[in-house]
Scaffold this motif. Structure first.
Motif, short mmCIF file in Angstrom:
data_model
loop_
_atom_site.label_atom_id
_atom_site.label_comp_id
_atom_site.label_asym_id
_atom_site.label_seq_id
_atom_site.Cartn_x
_atom_site.Cartn_y
_atom_site.Cartn_z
N GLN A 21 4.24 3.86 -10.29
CA GLN A 21 4.52 2.62 -10.65
C GLN A 21 3.62 1.48 -11.03
OE1 GLN A 21 7.17 1.17 -7.55
NE2 GLN A 21 8.38 2.92 -7.50
N GLY A 22 2.36 1.96 -10.74
CA GLY A 22 1.03 0.88 -11.09
C GLY A 22 0.84 0.39 -9.88
N PRO A 23 -0.24 -0.59 -10.07
CA PRO A 23 -0.79 -1.39 -8.93
C PRO A 23 -0.05 -1.96 -7.93
CG PRO A 23 -2.01 -1.91 -10.77
CD PRO A 23 -0.63 -1.04 -11.47
N GLU A 24 1.32 -2.60 -8.42
CA GLU A 24 2.31 -3.13 -7.37
C GLU A 24 2.84 -2.23 -6.45
OE1 GLU A 24 4.64 -1.94 -11.16
OE2 GLU A 24 2.86 -2.78 -10.61
N GLY A 25 2.67 -0.86 -6.64
CA GLY A 25 3.14 0.24 -5.69
C GLY A 25 2.09 0.82 -4.69
N TYR A 26 0.98 0.31 -5.19
CA TYR A 26 -0.30 0.97 -4.44
C TYR A 26 -0.26 0.76 -2.77
CZ TYR A 26 -2.70 2.11 -8.74
OH TYR A 26 -3.16 2.42 -10.20
N ASP A 27 -0.11 -0.35 -2.55
CA ASP A 27 -0.09 -0.76 -0.99
C ASP A 27 0.97 0.40 -0.13
OD1 ASP A 27 -1.96 -2.47 -1.37
OD2 ASP A 27 -0.69 -4.25 -1.08
N MET A 28 2.39 0.28 -0.89
CA MET A 28 3.16 1.05 -0.20
C MET A 28 2.89 2.53 -0.39
SD MET A 28 5.08 -0.74 1.39
CE MET A 28 6.22 0.53 2.03
N ALA A 29 2.43 3.08 -1.31
CA ALA A 29 2.05 4.38 -1.62
C ALA A 29 0.94 4.76 -0.52
CB ALA A 29 1.57 4.58 -2.94
N ALA A 30 0.03 3.98 -0.26
CA ALA A 30 -1.09 4.22 0.54
C ALA A 30 -0.66 4.50 2.03
CB ALA A 30 -2.33 3.23 0.51
N ILE A 31 0.39 3.49 2.41
CA ILE A 31 1.12 3.84 3.65
C ILE A 31 1.63 5.30 3.77
CG2 ILE A 31 2.76 3.02 5.18
CD1 ILE A 31 2.13 0.08 4.15
N CYS A 32 2.38 5.55 2.64
CA CYS A 32 3.17 7.01 2.77
C CYS A 32 1.89 8.04 2.67
CB CYS A 32 3.95 7.19 1.60
SG CYS A 32 5.43 6.02 1.37
N PHE A 33 0.85 7.97 2.17
CA PHE A 33 0.01 9.00 2.00
C PHE A 33 -0.89 8.94 3.50
CE2 PHE A 33 -0.42 8.62 -2.47
CZ PHE A 33 0.44 9.76 -2.83
#
Length: 399
Positions: A21-33
């Motif tokens: 989704q781009g930079p706006e999804g990076y924080d939540m993506a990092a939490i999942c990883f």
């Protein structure tokens, strides 16, 4: 394991969907990883995958969370270890200043309540222990080091190299390490397990075998997923150790370990590098205690050339590596002694005089020959074996 695998895959999938989704999804993506990393059985491998497959901004966030997690875990360790029921805690204690005026501190074990002379402060079983090689397969248990009579011996189902005092010890040893290290009475001198066993017998050195047992037990505990916050490696990585310089002997020991464990434990050959092996051996040389379980005080035991902390009336039949008692410091006038009250490797630390809450516990590392050693002789032996100058009250007042 199935639930952990399912959870891991769900988090990986969610993380991939979010970072697309781009930079706006990076924080939540990092939490999942990060969540996937916490349950993955080989986190170091997954980190390398992340480094190649997820955006650098997300990878940096994941590593930042991992770093914070490690820091919190490090800070919390001494608040939960040792367990409160052991009546001791580990504190940082002043140990003078450097030539530049910087304060020097060390960790020591302190009583959390009053004790009277003769009272047992705590007891603990070893992380790992081993008999003197000359005693293996005869009158002592391979697991708990207890002396056993012929009629009570329980033998290994697949080899004649070791005996046990009970089916309980036989089962525990088999589960924790012996199934991997058993020689199965192989006639092949090149058999990896036999080669390690033969080396132990030939050199009379048990520490290479103890390191092998430790590594196998560490892997075994990891596979149990018991939920314990700290594993065996967490416990020993904080302990002091002697610097061991590499030699032909250590090179051979490393090669033997890799052969004995390599085909059974994936990744162990990379794990047992020279630096890690020498550090593990140095921790044994500094922290291991001689174990006295013989019922015969006059028993003659062929001593190994390896050092261990030992002041015993009974003969030493092996050595043990203990989580808590490794923090007990030396004194030439100790306020505790170690005892093996059950005639097994279960160690009890007993007060030799009245001890007040907050007082540091000390034990003797060396045999003082009934008090005949001079201050210079004691200090020389301690420095030779443990690389420190004894500053205990007895040494300071008689210097």
């Amino acid at each position: 394991m199935e639930e952990r695998e399912k959870f891991c895959m769900e988090q990986l999938s969610s993380g991939e969907a979010l970072f697309t989704q781009g930079p706006e999804g990076y924080d939540m993506a990092a939490i999942c990883f990060y969540k996937a990393l916490k349950v993955y059985p080989a986190p170091a491998e997954l980190v390398m995958v992340y480094q190649k497959t997820i955006p650098p901004e997300v990878f940096t966030l994941v590593m930042g969370m991992l770093s914070m997690d490690v820091q919190k875990k490090q800070e919390k360790y001494y608040t939960v270890f040792p367990p409160k029921e052991m009546n001791v805690k580990i504190e940082e204690l002043a140990e003078g200043v450097t030539a530049e005026g910087q304060k020097v501190v060390r960790r020591g074990l302190v009583a959390t309540k009053d004790f009277t002379a003769g009272e047992t402060i705590y007891s603990e079983t070893p992380i790992i222990s081993s008999l003197e090689p000359s005693l293996e397969g005869n009158d002592f248990c391979h697991y708990c080091l207890k002396q056993i009579e012929e009629s009570a011996k329980v033998r290994c189902a697949t080899c004649s190299k070791v005996v046990f005092c009970s089916e309980t010890c036989e089962k525990a040893a088999t589960t924790e390490f012996h199934a991997v290290l058993c020689t199965k009475d192989s006639e092949d001198a090149h058999n990896p397990e036999r080669a390690l066993s033969d080396y132990t017998k030939e050199t009379n050195n048990k520490y290479p075998e103890m390191i092998a047992k430790f590594l196998v037990r560490m892997v075994h505990e990891e596979t149990l997923n018991s939920g314990e916050e700290y594993n065996l490696f967490d416990h020993i990585e904080r302990l002091r150790f002697l610097e061991v310089r590499p030699s032909a002997a250590e090179e051979k020991e490393i090669a033997l370990l890799k052969l004995a464990l390599g085909s059974k434990i994936p990744g162990i050959e990379e794990f047992i590098n020279e630096e890690r092996y020498l550090t593990l051996k140095g921790k044994l040389l500094y922290n291991a205690y001689g174990v006295s379980t013989s019922l015969d005080a006059s028993r003659s035991v062929e001593p190994s050339p390896e050092q261990y902390r030992s002041v015993h009336d009974a003969p030493v039949v092996g050595a043990g590596f203990y989580r808590v008692t490794s923090y007990v410091s030396h004194s030439c006038e100790p306020n505790t002694k170690v005892a093996f009250l059950e005639h097994t490797n279960n160690m009890s630390v007993v007060a030799t005089r009245d001890i007040k809450a907050g007082e540091e516990l000390h034990v003797g590392f060396i045999d003082q020959k009934n008090g005949t050693l001079s201050t210079e002789q004691r200090r020389q032996e301690l420095f030779q074996h443990y690389r420190f100058k004894c500053m205990c009250p007895r040494c300071e007042t008689t210097e």
